[in-house]
Motif scaffolding. Structure first.
Motif, PDB file in Angstrom:
ATOM      1  N   UNK A 134      -3.223  -5.986  19.046  1.00 48.41           N
ATOM      2  CA  UNK A 134      -2.972  -7.131  18.521  1.00 48.41           C
ATOM      3  C   UNK A 134      -4.225  -8.091  18.547  1.00 48.41           C
ATOM      4  N   UNK A 135      -4.809  -8.290  17.427  1.00 49.14           N
ATOM      5  CA  UNK A 135      -4.216  -7.762  16.072  1.00 49.14           C
ATOM      6  C   UNK A 135      -4.711  -6.342  15.838  1.00 49.14           C
ATOM      7  N   UNK A 136      -4.156  -5.827  14.763  1.00 54.24           N
ATOM      8  CA  UNK A 136      -4.430  -4.499  14.506  1.00 54.24           C
ATOM      9  C   UNK A 136      -5.567  -4.117  13.830  1.00 54.24           C
ATOM     10  N   UNK A 140      -1.272  -9.851  12.630  1.00 53.47           N
ATOM     11  CA  UNK A 140      -0.384  -8.833  13.586  1.00 53.47           C
ATOM     12  C   UNK A 140      -0.956  -9.271  15.101  1.00 53.47           C
ATOM     13  N   UNK A 141      -1.802 -10.427  15.152  1.00 51.13           N
ATOM     14  CA  UNK A 141      -2.321 -10.709  16.521  1.00 51.13           C
ATOM     15  C   UNK A 141      -1.172 -11.427  17.143  1.00 51.13           C
ATOM     16  N   UNK A 184      -7.658  -5.610  10.621  1.00 52.86           N
ATOM     17  CA  UNK A 184      -7.899  -5.057   9.450  1.00 52.86           C
ATOM     18  C   UNK A 184      -7.792  -5.908   8.316  1.00 52.86           C
ATOM     19  N   UNK A 227      -2.904   7.150   6.080  1.00 45.81           N
ATOM     20  CA  UNK A 227      -2.931   8.350   5.072  1.00 45.81           C
ATOM     21  C   UNK A 227      -4.264   9.202   5.493  1.00 45.81           C
ATOM     22  N   UNK A 230      -8.289  -0.924   1.720  1.00 42.98           N
ATOM     23  CA  UNK A 230      -8.241   0.255   0.727  1.00 42.98           C
ATOM     24  C   UNK A 230      -9.155  -0.054  -0.332  1.00 42.98           C
ATOM     25  N   UNK A 244       0.630  -1.292  -0.096  1.00 39.16           N
ATOM     26  CA  UNK A 244      -0.005   0.105  -0.207  1.00 39.16           C
ATOM     27  C   UNK A 244       0.937   1.284  -0.002  1.00 39.16           C
ATOM     28  N   UNK A 245       0.543   2.497  -0.276  1.00 44.02           N
ATOM     29  CA  UNK A 245       1.254   3.540  -0.517  1.00 44.02           C
ATOM     30  C   UNK A 245       2.054   4.126   0.486  1.00 44.02           C
ATOM     31  N   UNK A 259       9.812   4.334  10.166  1.00 43.93           N
ATOM     32  CA  UNK A 259       8.685   4.055  10.818  1.00 43.93           C
ATOM     33  C   UNK A 259       7.977   2.639   9.995  1.00 43.93           C
ATOM     34  N   UNK A 260       7.628   1.699  11.013  1.00 42.87           N
ATOM     35  CA  UNK A 260       6.994   0.543  10.095  1.00 42.87           C
ATOM     36  C   UNK A 260       5.885   0.396  11.026  1.00 42.87           C
ATOM     37  N   UNK A 261       4.912  -0.691  10.494  1.00 38.83           N
ATOM     38  CA  UNK A 261       3.749  -0.956  11.375  1.00 38.83           C
ATOM     39  C   UNK A 261       3.282  -2.268  10.919  1.00 38.83           C
ATOM     40  N   UNK A 262       2.472  -3.034  11.845  1.00 39.61           N
ATOM     41  CA  UNK A 262       1.824  -4.315  11.738  1.00 39.61           C
ATOM     42  C   UNK A 262       0.430  -4.074  11.203  1.00 39.61           C
ATOM     43  N   UNK A 263      -0.049  -5.212  10.529  1.00 41.78           N
ATOM     44  CA  UNK A 263      -1.336  -5.149   9.894  1.00 41.78           C
ATOM     45  C   UNK A 263      -2.157  -6.460  10.152  1.00 41.78           C
ATOM     46  N   UNK A 264      -3.133  -6.519   9.862  1.00 39.68           N
ATOM     47  CA  UNK A 264      -4.134  -7.708   9.474  1.00 39.68           C
ATOM     48  C   UNK A 264      -4.294  -8.779  10.559  1.00 39.68           C
ATOM     49  N   UNK A 313       5.155   6.510   1.791  1.00 41.95           N
ATOM     50  CA  UNK A 313       5.164   7.758   2.049  1.00 41.95           C
ATOM     51  C   UNK A 313       6.070   8.199   1.211  1.00 41.95           C
ATOM     52  N   UNK A 373       3.843   0.214   5.153  1.00 38.45           N
ATOM     53  CA  UNK A 373       2.167  -0.079   5.123  1.00 38.45           C
ATOM     54  C   UNK A 373       2.332  -1.484   4.661  1.00 38.45           C
ATOM     55  N   UNK A 374       1.042  -2.039   4.654  1.00 42.11           N
ATOM     56  CA  UNK A 374       0.872  -3.188   4.485  1.00 42.11           C
ATOM     57  C   UNK A 374       1.444  -3.920   3.021  1.00 42.11           C
ATOM     58  N   UNK A 433      -1.612   1.211  15.654  1.00 45.11           N
ATOM     59  CA  UNK A 433      -0.781   0.478  16.358  1.00 45.11           C
ATOM     60  C   UNK A 433      -0.832   0.160  17.768  1.00 45.11           C
TER      61      UNK A 433
END
Lengths: 780, 311
Positions: free
Chosen positions: B163-165, A146-147, B96, B139, B101, A11-12, A138-143, A14, A156-157, B155
């Motif tokens: 957890x989860x996000x 991420x649990x 998520x 975003x 998106x 995903x986008x 900077x980074x992130x977790x998702x979905x 920055x 981003x994802x 986060x």
């Protein structure tokens, strides 16, 4: 030879992170390849908002076989050692080992052959590690994943990974691996809106071409070129000119995969706003370029936007949409500007009493008061009118409280200038409102208008002295108050304007203002809340309590003594019996001194700050190609606080050392220093003091002594006149007698008295040359 | 967009139709459609359906309209788009989904924003709420250069790792509706989609309220009472949190929601005090900190409740 194609589709990303990420990806993969013995021919990385891509070509299909020799036990060693050796080398028996003879005896040598692995297997091993450890700011977790602990972090994802490897002529293989449930493949996707379908790719060549067909320009530079060329053409066609903006171009190219440039307009009435404000509004909020009239050079009511799609209606809706957003923004800006004009700059100042500049350094109002005083002191030194410099310092920060600067911090200073002019201030005062922030960096212009110079120096010196006084110096990479930049600013202001300023004095005055202000501040602790405890007594003894009971008056009268030599804070003050009345006074004093306690002493601040200037100056001179050891040689003389003179000395010294006289004299002085150093160590003493003329036995000694006397006088006189070239020529006269001395005279004479006298004479050479520099710091 | 809708229900004609279209869309994605929380709050994120439900392992998909109160943003109804009361449409999906998106873009299509003619962009915006002890990455979503939504992958919330996000979407309803209806002044929005004397505008519904509340927020709100209310809410929150533990083991909590209500209350009271200008710059920080401490303590309690995922 085979090539690698890697794409990380997400995903986008920055815009500001894309260029570095592409570079990091290339570096990490190629470094690892080389470390694995896979030397490649070339690599290139790319980024778009939705993907990072890398191609590496000319990778060998296999790692080379590795042959290493391992030294084993001595021939005839115990069986345990032999078995260990066989196990470690994988040999079946000692028959397979060689025997090597060296001075210590005969040893078994095992030859270990490690066959190289296929490059694709190596890649499958290194790529997932690189992805998992990628250095995003900077980074992130998702979905759902991420649990669970240990899930992948990405900017981003991350959705897909394409990784293929193979020679140009054949169908490449997928480099098989999996990261956090994402398995590699050969599938990527085109433009989000115009060609969202899956695309099957083989290698870089068809990858780039297929992306282009799917409305994605992979190469950021190509996107920039398109935006730049189209924007220029579009504006040119209407008789306008694009206001170029590299930083904005970089950002915009990171927001689109398929740039489509269009032009919009806004109402002409907004052109009444200062151009910089229009530009800041349109640039910061909308990421659009502004446009000027080619003939007049003035901004026009047009702007250039970069969309990410070729719209079905030719972009009509997009342009009108952007116009609808820009209009209220400009309307706000215009309102801010007009509102600002209604209030005089000086009328904004009382508000600064509520605004803390720094917790320990007081309010902005206090700072402005210090700037006024300091600017007034500096003004005569830089040829500025004192009243104007004071006025400029008074007003220079006021625009920070205006609406426009609140909205667009980057036009601080500039708005001050506009508002100052609008209220009829002198042009030099208005200019200083803008220019006192300069120079902001090594590339920024240095102001030359004397009033600007005075305020610019005052601003920077107050900052430096303040943060040094509260011990907030820059450390390593941390410099949150941009103190290095401030010091470099001072240096450039002084050198480029050829200013003669004795910094000890200025630093002292800046410190004094701060000290006096803090002493005069209202108590921080309210009296009724203040309870006296025994341990406070100890504390009080540590915080230098004045003996006098008439603190206030004494303080004002004696501030110079206080900051210079702590005269009032004598040890007796602590021992003195304190009666009830004194106690009250001391409580008061302690409250005042709550601030002063935070301040370090003037001497410390002053000497450290000068050393910091020296450091910055060295960096500056080195960047200009000067030798930093020459700077050291001049600073080593001590008491150097006139930056301009230091630089002149360094220049003269540099020129002198390029001459034969200079080189030989340096050699002679070094020789003298070396001999002295050795003998001083041997005798555990120094050879200071004048030599005894009666003990000179040889003509060369007498000649040298005479020359030293003459040169010392001549050089000192020249230095006093700041004629460093003349001082250097005087030095040159030392060369023949020094050469002759070393030629004919044996320093370590058998007669200890003669020896001592000769060493003293050598010491004199050293001290004579110290009129211009400490030659011992100069490298050969 | 649903072509079968009568004209007065179409999202480009009516504000309420616009909201209904979003609700229908997200209902179809499996979200529970909640009604606004019955307390004053600064943003839809404060709704326990987001703040608290974002914590813990249990899946949760919800969408709702939340009136948002920002006392300081009041302009007595004079500004074309700034108000002290406006609507946010909030979507939260935990975990998520991988196509969030795409879902978002489809939701735009459902309210009449066609990605073939509009330039839709995802522009970096890191979200942080100091009062909630929360942050996320995502975003601002742009449509033709205008920010129309916030898109965030949570986060951390209330100081706890998510957890989860959860993915969170926030639509600024008035601004989007203004764009879709093509009006430049929020009060000109057609609220009910009717024309002529049947027509009700946003101004008919809210203009008087904006004037009254602006006066209240900036000039009249009783600061002595508000200071007292802040303290009371803070104390009540602590009290409920303490009393909520099932037993000494502090493994199960039975009153996270009532305690969190007091945190919401304290936050809004603080915003009112801030608008009255009675909180200095330095105090401001400490008030924010106090609310954050409450939020964190509520988050801690929540993860020990059944919905918060406690065993």
């Amino acid at each position: 030879m085979p090539e690698l194609l890697l794409e990380l589709f997400s995903e986008e990303i920055p815009a500001r992170m894309q260029a570095k990420a592409a570079d990091d990806l290339r570096r990490m993969v190629t470094d690892k390849l080389v470390a694995e013995g896979l030397v490649y021919e070339g690599a290139k990385a790319f980024a778009t908002p939705r993907r990072l891509a890398l191609t590496v070509h000319g990778i060998p299909a296999r790692q080379p076989d590795l042959k290493t020799e391992r030294r084993g036990p001595k021939v005839g060693a115990p069986d345990a050692a032999v078995q260990g050796f066989l196990k470690a080398t994988g040999l079946k028996s000692l028959d397979e080992a060689k025997i090597q003879r060296d001075p210590k005896g005969d040893f078994y040598i095992g030859l270990i052959e490690k066959p190289g692995r296929d490059a694709i297997d190596v890649l499958a091993e290194i790529l997932p590690v690189i992805i998992r450890t990628f250095p995003w700011p900077k980074s992130m977790r998702w979905g759902a994943r991420s649990g669970k602990p240990g899930s992948l972090s990405w900017v981003r994802p991350l959705h897909a990974i394409t990784a293929t490897f193979g020679p140009e002529t054949e169908e490449p293989d997928v480099v098989k691996f999996e990261v956090d449930g994402i398995a590699t493949g050969q599938t990527t996707y085109g433009h989000r809106f115009m060609a969202p379908d899956a695309i099957n790719v083989r290698r870089f060549e068809d990858y780039e071409a297929k992306l282009k067909a799917a409305k994605v320009i992979l190469d950021p530079q190509a996107r920039k070129d398109i935006i730049f060329a189209d924007a220029k053409e579009l504006t040119f066609a209407q008789g306008f000119e694009l206001v170029e903006d590299q930083v904005l171009l970089d950002e915009v190219s990171g927001l689109v995969e398929w740039p489509v440039v269009m032009m919009g307009s806004f109402e002409e009435e907004y052109l009444a706003i200062p151009e910089e404000v229009i530009r800041a509004t349109i640039r910061n909020n909308q990421k659009c370029f502004v446009v000027r009239d080619a003939k007049t050079g003035k901004l026009t009511n047009k702007f250039v936007l970069t969309a990410n799609i070729e719209a079905a209606d030719g972009g009509r809706v997009i342009v009108s949409g952007n116009e609808r957003v820009i209009r209220p923004r400009l309307s706000d800006a215009k309102f801010f500007y007009e509102t600002d004009l209604k209030t005089k700059l000086q009328d904004r100042l009382p508000k600064f009493e509520q605004i803390v500049f720094h917790e320990k350094l007081g309010t902005q109002a206090e700072r402005i008061e210090r700037l006024e005083r300091l600017a007034a002191e500096i003004a005569p030194l830089v040829g500025a009118d004192v009243a104007k410099a004071t006025r400029a310092a008074h007003l220079a920060k006021a625009d920070l409280l205006t609406e426009v600067v609140g909205e667009f911090p980057e036009v601080q200073g500039l708005m001050g200038k506009y508002y100052a002019l609008a209220q009829g201030e002198d042009a030099s005062v208005a200019a200083a409102c803008e220019e006192h922030y300069k120079p902001q960096g090594p590339a920024d212009r240095v102001p030359t208008e004397p009033v600007s110079v005075a305020v610019a120096l005052a601003d920077k010196i107050d900052t430096l002295v303040g943060f040094w006084a509260i011990d907030e110096k820059p450390t390593g990479s941390k410099d949150p108050y941009a103190l290095r930049r401030a010091a470099l600013g001072v240096i450039r202001l002084v050198l480029e304007n050829q200013l003669k300023i004795e910094f000890n004095h200025i630093i002292r005055n800046a410190y004094r203002s701060m000290f006096a202000q803090m002493a005069g501040r209202p108590p921080v602790i309210e009296a009724r809340k203040f309870t006296w405890k025994p341990e406070m007594m100890t504390l009080m003894s540590k915080i230098r309590v004045p003996r006098s009971l008439e603190l206030e008056a004494m303080f004002a009268e004696n501030i110079d003594k206080i900051i210079d030599d702590d005269a009032l804070f004598t040890p007796e003050a602590r021992k003195q019996r304190i009666d009830q009345e004194a106690m009250t006074k001391i409580r008061e004093a302690s409250r005042r001194h709550h601030y002063l306690r935070e301040l370090r002493g003037l001497k410390e601040v002053s000497s450290e700050l000068l050393a910091f200037f020296a450091d910055r100056l060295k960096v500056q001179l080195r960047e200009q190609g000067a030798r930093h050891d020459l700077v050291d040689a001049v600073f080593a003389l001590g008491g150097q606080d006139d930056l301009l003179m230091i630089v002149r000395r360094v220049e003269a010294l540099g020129k002198f050392l390029e001459t034969d006289d200079g080189k030989n004299l340096l050699a002679g002085i070094k020789r003298a220093s070396n001999i002295l150093g050795i003998e001083e160590k041997k005798d555990k003493r120094t050879f200071d003091g004048a030599p005894d003329a009666a003990l000179y036995g040889l003509d060369e000694e007498k000649a040298l002594a005479k020359a030293i006397g003459e040169v010392k006088a001549e050089a000192s006189a020249a230095v006093a006149k700041e004629d460093f070239a003349a001082a250097m020529s005087a030095m040159a006269k030392l060369r023949p007698p020094v050469d002759a001395f070393f030629d004919k005279v044996r320093v370590n004479d058998d007669d200890p008295k003669v020896r001592e006298n000769r060493l003293k004479l050598l010491n004199e050479i050293r001290s004579a040359t110290r009129a211009v520099a400490d030659f011992s710091k100069i490298q050969d | 967009m649903d072509a079968s809708l009568p004209a007065h229900m179409r999202p480009e004609r009516s504000f309420q139709g616009f909201i209904l279209a979003l609700q229908t869309f997200w209902a179809e994605q499996g979200c529970v459609i909640l009604q606004p929380y019955d307390m004053e709050m600064g943003a839809g994120t404060f709704h326990p359906a987001t703040t608290l439900r974002a914590l813990g392992p249990k899946p949760w998909n919800a969408a709702y309209v939340q009136p948002s109160r920002r006392p300081k943003d009041g302009r007595y109804g004079e500004n074309p788009n700034r108000m002290q009361h406006y609507y946010q449409f909030q979507v939260i999906m935990k975990p998520s989904p991988p196509n969030l998106q795409e879902l978002y873009l489809k939701s735009l299509a459902a309210i009449g924003i066609d990605s073939a003619v509009h330039d839709i962009r995802f522009v970096e915006d890191d979200w942080e709420s100091p009062t909630l002890g929360a942050w996320g990455l995502g975003w601002e979503c742009w449509c033709d250069g205008m920010e129309v939504s916030q898109f965030t992958y949570f986060q951390q919330v209330a100081g706890f790792e998510c957890a989860p996000v959860a993915g969170e979407l926030t639509y600024g309803l008035e601004r989007l509706a203004m764009y879709v209806q093509g009006v430049d002044r929020v009060y000109d929005l057609n609220f009910n989609g009717r024309e002529g004397d049947q027509k009700v505008t946003y101004g008919d519904v809210f203009l008087q309220a904006e004037r009254e509340y602006s006066k209240h927020n900036f000039e009249v709100a009783d600061t002595a009472m508000l200071f007292e209310q802040f303290k009371m809410a803070e104390a009540a929150c602590r009290k409920y949190l303490d009393a909520g533990w099932k037993d000494e083991k502090r493994e199960a909590h039975l009153m996270a929601l009532p305690a969190y209500d007091q945190c919401i209350k304290a936050s809004h009271v603080f915003n009112l005090l801030d608008a009255r200008g009675v909180i200095s710059v330095t105090e401001r920080q400490s008030y924010i900190l106090r609310v954050r401490e409450l939020a964190k303590a509520c988050g801690e309690a929540w993860i020990h409740t059944e919905a918060g995922g406690a065993a």
